[in-house]
Design an enzyme around this catalytic site. Structure first.
Site, PDB file in Angstrom:
ATOM      1  CG  HIS A   1      65.239  43.314   1.193  1.00 45.64           C
ATOM      2  ND1 HIS A   1      64.568  44.204   1.992  1.00 45.64           N
ATOM      3  CD2 HIS A   1      66.553  43.534   1.362  1.00 45.64           C
ATOM      4  CE1 HIS A   1      65.463  44.933   2.631  1.00 45.64           C
ATOM      5  NE2 HIS A   1      66.669  44.546   2.261  1.00 45.64           N
TER       6      HIS A   1
ATOM      7  CD  GLU B   1      61.208  44.468   2.026  1.00 46.69           C
ATOM      8  OE1 GLU B   1      62.201  44.445   1.334  1.00 46.69           O
ATOM      9  OE2 GLU B   1      60.898  45.410   2.764  1.00 46.69           O
TER      10      GLU B   1
ATOM     11  CG  ASN C   1      46.395  24.527 -29.570  1.00 48.69           C
ATOM     12  OD1 ASN C   1      45.353  25.166 -29.430  1.00 48.69           O
ATOM     13  ND2 ASN C   1      47.051  24.436 -30.690  1.00 48.69           N
TER      14      ASN C   1
END
Lengths: 710, 169
Positions: free
Chosen positions: A48, A70, A441
């Protein structure tokens, strides 16, 4: 776009980036099966706020995106639909899109409108789909309430109907003298979105705006809408009257504790309308007591809501004040320099004062003692400004792990330990890339796919642990996994294939360090995640350039642990001071293996020029520091001076100096900022007596010696 | 009159074209008097402990610690081959802020600060001097004294000072 707003762009960009990061953290924390309302609210507020700001500045693409976010979030937090993992994915994607758009507006990149559209569609679909589902089948509704925690359940039932009754009227006053008309129009239209707006500003008074806003949004929402445009110091929001009267509300509170807790859970009614905050506290506390038989969850929620209202009360009281300020790193560095200088001056004074008669100069000496204490405290606190908790780096990995694990069909949990460990800001920025590589990794090569894990008798979900802690004068960051571990045979075979000199009797440590060789990879297949063999060598180089080192511990089938050891700060170096003639030089301690006084017989010449020294059967080139720097040494014969054995990039050389002076922690200063790069010198430092000493670039020295001898 | 016109057209003294009176810090090198724009001067200090830098040009004496900043020191007397480079209690270091850097220059003595109006400027005559006339903004006359006004920024940034990294190096 009016130019007046441009000065706020930067603030908006920074705030939005922070909000996005918060949003992402909340999303990742969100447990799909029992979503925490606080988190949902936090995500909603972030979206918002971004929307509000973007609207004010006219970044329509961002407004659209956040609006979609929203809408869906609003439904979620009202319990109209349940959180599903695909929604979280969509939210994360939306976050990425907004990030891209933000970068686009900053002029640092280009937003991808196609991706934005796709994500928009996705959000819309999720939104409508569930709406339809709710309408069509009551069964679904039952599932929602059954699965959602009690707090949502009550809020769905009790919150939705009185929504209109709970409209609150705010009196807003602010000083908008320096605002343009377009800016005002934008603001008004934004406010109108919140509810009914009345402009009470007298015609003849342009600078002071008075507005009356009737809305069901919280004061905070109104505040956020305004704060982007209006200087918060000039902004005043007063709550007028609620749809319900105070007494009504109070009795309602007493009658239905359920509702109070529901309201408190929502966290967007900061203080009951027109009621003193203490009352809410009392109510919340009361409700907490009376509901102590209730589930722990409810209790902790009302407790957190209570603390939130408390915090909000103080925040409102101190409106306009901020808990932190943004300061440029330059200013901080300048301050650190000045304090460093102060410490040197203080040391000088102390040295001079030590020759004074303590009886005659008692007061002066007392004052100097106090000065010493004060400067030390000052130095400590100034240095701490540059320190940041490592959570700044760690916080990005939950996302990395989540995305990657999904891609690789692995189940991985990321644990972080010691996020509050502090280290220098410069290091924080530099450590992120190598650490990302290590985490990827671990995920790709370390943790096995669930089937393999089951076969190996391990839980299906792998664990990657990131931890940070202080040890001695350095900070240790570890990336460990409970995966397959490094395969010694495979690495050795690969090394032979690549023609590296290896043998079966090598210690584990040596074998593991082979993976840092450039282009070394034991991965069977190259993926876009890793396996190309570029990376570990870069990781090692990056870490070494920070003055740190990396160690590997691994056991086949049990897991791997990579430990990175870094100095606490980039600005300080452990060094050995050496003397040549009347000059002093600093040799970085981590490049020194030993120092020795050679026997005359150990010094040999090669073709009459290059000198070498025999150290335990090894012939090392001798670098005479006075020759490189054109100095007049106190001793000319190597066997009368000292040899400091340097090691850099796996090459060794012996540095010939007159004398060793001592070991120091020195503050690194750049020579280049006011002068230029000097060969063989990596920087300068200021010694206790205020003199400048040059820090030797050991790598360059060792490398140059190799060229000379060969 | 023709002289002052030529002054006004000389590109090297463009900044003076505005009616403003410029102030110059004057200092001595040997028997000559020089001036630098006062706005470039950060501070003046005595000559003390200097750390040599390897393989630097002879006129770069080394670096000093100026309140935590490492500042290179150039001896102008050696650079301009003027006077004996002796270091005594009158030797002065002028700390300059030029081209975003801090640089110190060693001079024999600092005289005073002089305001020069436009009509006190004379163009630089062509001369076979050790100083490239490129770095001289002009000559200033104050009573019987002649000031050599150096474009210190240009000089310090030039490649033959070797103070700054140049891309072609």
């Amino acid at each position: 776009m009016s130019t007046d707003l441009e000065q706020f762009y930067e603030i908006f960009f920074e705030e939005s980036s922070e909000l996005l990061a918060d949003m992402e953290a909340c999303l990742l924390r969100l447990d799909v099966n029992s979503p925490d309302l606080e988190d949902l609210n936090a995500i909603f507020r972030a979206a918002h706020s971004i929307k509000g700001g973007a609207g004010t500045f006219g970044f329509t693409d961002m407004t659209e995106m956040t609006h979609m976010l929203e809408t869906l979030l609003d439904k979620l937090r009202k319990g109209e639909l349940e959180v599903r993992s695909e929604m979280v994915d969509a939210f994360l994607k939306a976050g990425d899109v907004i990030k891209g758009q933000l970068a686009g507006h900053r002029g640092e990149g280009k937003a991808d409108p196609e991706m934005a559209a796709a994500v928009c569609e996705e959000l819309k679909r999720l939104c409508e789909e569930t709406q339809a589902a709710i309408k069509s089948s009551e069964e679904k509704n039952a599932v929602v309430s059954a699965e959602a925690p009690r707090a949502i359940e009550t809020s769905v039932e009790e919150q939705s109907p009185p929504k209109d009754e709970l409209r609150i009227t705010y009196r807003i006053e602010f000083n908008g003298g320096d605002m343009t008309d377009t800016g005002m129009e934008n603001l008004f239209s934004n406010l109108k979105l919140l509810g009914h707006l009345e402009n009470l500003t007298p015609e003849n008074e342009k600078s002071r705006y008075r507005l009356k806003l009737t809305t069901n949004k919280s004061e905070e929402d109104v505040w956020e809408t305004l704060a982007f445009v209006v200087d918060p110091g000039n902004l005043k929001i007063e709550t007028e009257a609620a749809g319900k009267t105070d007494t009504d509300l109070a009795s309602a509170d007493k009658e239905s504790k359920q509702q109070v807790s529901a309201e408190a859970d929502y966290g967007f009614f900061p203080g009951a309308p027109a009621a003193p905050n203490e009352n809410v506290h009392a109510d919340a506390a009361e409700s907490m007591q009376q509901h102590s038989v209730e589930s722990e969850k409810g209790e902790s929620q009302s407790a957190s809501a209570k603390s939130q209202t408390g915090a909000k009360a103080t925040a409102n009281a101190a409106a306009g004040e901020t808990s932190s300020i943004r300061v440029s790193v330059e200013k901080v560095d300048q301050m650190i320099n000045l304090v460093g200088e102060l410490v040197i001056t203080q040391a000088m004074l102390a040295q001079n004062a030590s020759q004074l008669d303590p009886v005659v100069f008692e007061k002066l000496l007392g004052g100097l003692n106090q000065l010493e204490r004060n400067t030390r405290d000052l130095q400590e606190s100034v240095m701490s400004i540059r320190m940041m908790p490592i959570s700044f780096v760690f916080s990005r990995y939950p996302r990395v792990v989540r995305d990657l694990a999904a891609k690789l069909n692995k189940r991985v949990e990321l644990r972080t330990i010691g996020e509050n460990t502090e280290l220098d800001k410069g290091l924080i920025e530099k450590i992120a890339d190598p650490l990302t590589h290590l985490v990827r990794n671990s995920l790709d090569h370390g943790v096995e796919v669930p089937e393999k894990r089951i076969a190996a008798g391990k839980p299906t979900q792998g664990t990657i642990t990131l931890s940070a802690f202080h040890q001695g004068g350095s900070i240790v960051i570890e990336v460990s996994d409970d995966g397959a571990g490094l395969n010694r045979e495979k690495i050795l075979a690969k090394a032979r294939e690549r023609g590296l000199s290896v043998h079966d009797g090598m210690a584990d440590q040596e074998v593991w360090s082979l993976i840092f060789e450039a282009g070394f990879s034991t991965a069977d297949k190259v993926t876009d995640v890793s396996g190309r063999g570029v990376g570990m060598d870069v990781v090692k180089r990056n870490i070494q350039s920070m003055g740190g080192r990396i160690d590997i511990e691994s056991a086949l089938g049990v897991g791997t642990r990579m430990s990175i050891r870094l100095p606490l700060t980039l600005a300080i170096l452990d060094g050995l001071s050496v003397a040549v003639g009347d000059q002093m030089f600093i040799v970085p301690l981590n490049n020194i293996t030993e120092s020795l006084q050679p026997r005359a017989a150990d010094i040999k010449t090669v073709s009459g020029q290059g000198r070498v020294v025999q150290v335990r059967g090894e012939y090392l080139p001798v670098i005479a520091l006075h020759e490189i720097f054109n100095l007049r040494p106190k001793v000319a014969d190597v066997h009368q001076g000292i040899l400091v054995i340097l090691e850099a990039e796996d090459q060794k050389a012996a540095l010939f100096v007159d004398d060793l002076i001592g070991q120091h922690q020195v503050v690194i200063k750049s020579l280049e900022s006011n002068y230029r790069r000097v060969n063989g010198v990596s920087g300068a430092t200021i010694m206790g007596d205020g003199k400048v000493a040059l820090i030797l670039d050991t790598t360059a020295l060792v490398m140059s010696s190799q060229q000379e001898v060969v | 009159m023709s002289q002052s016109q030529s002054v006004a057209t000389a590109s090297s003294i463009d900044p003076i074209n505005s009616q403003m009176v410029n102030e110059y810090l004057t200092f001595r090198l040997g028997a000559e008097e020089y001036g630098v724009d006062i706005l470039k001067v950060q501070e003046i200090r005595g000559y003390d402990a200097i750390t040599q830098i390897a393989n630097a040009p002879v006129f770069v004496k080394g670096v000093i610690n100026l309140r935590g900043v490492i500042v290179p020191i150039v001896d102008m007397r050696i650079k301009f081959a003027l006077g004996d480079a002796e270091y005594d209690q009158f030797t002065v270091v002028i700390i300059l802020n030029v081209a975003g850097r801090v640089v110190g220059i060693v001079v024999d003595a600092v005289s005073d600060v002089i305001s020069l109006a436009q009509e006190q400027f004379r163009p630089t005559p062509g001369m076979g001097s050790v100083i490239d006339t490129e770095y001289i903004m002009g000559l200033g006359t104050v009573d019987e004294r002649m000031l050599i006004l150096i474009d210190i920024e240009k000089l310090m940034a030039s490649s033959d000072m070797g103070l700054m990294e140049h891309s072609f190096n």
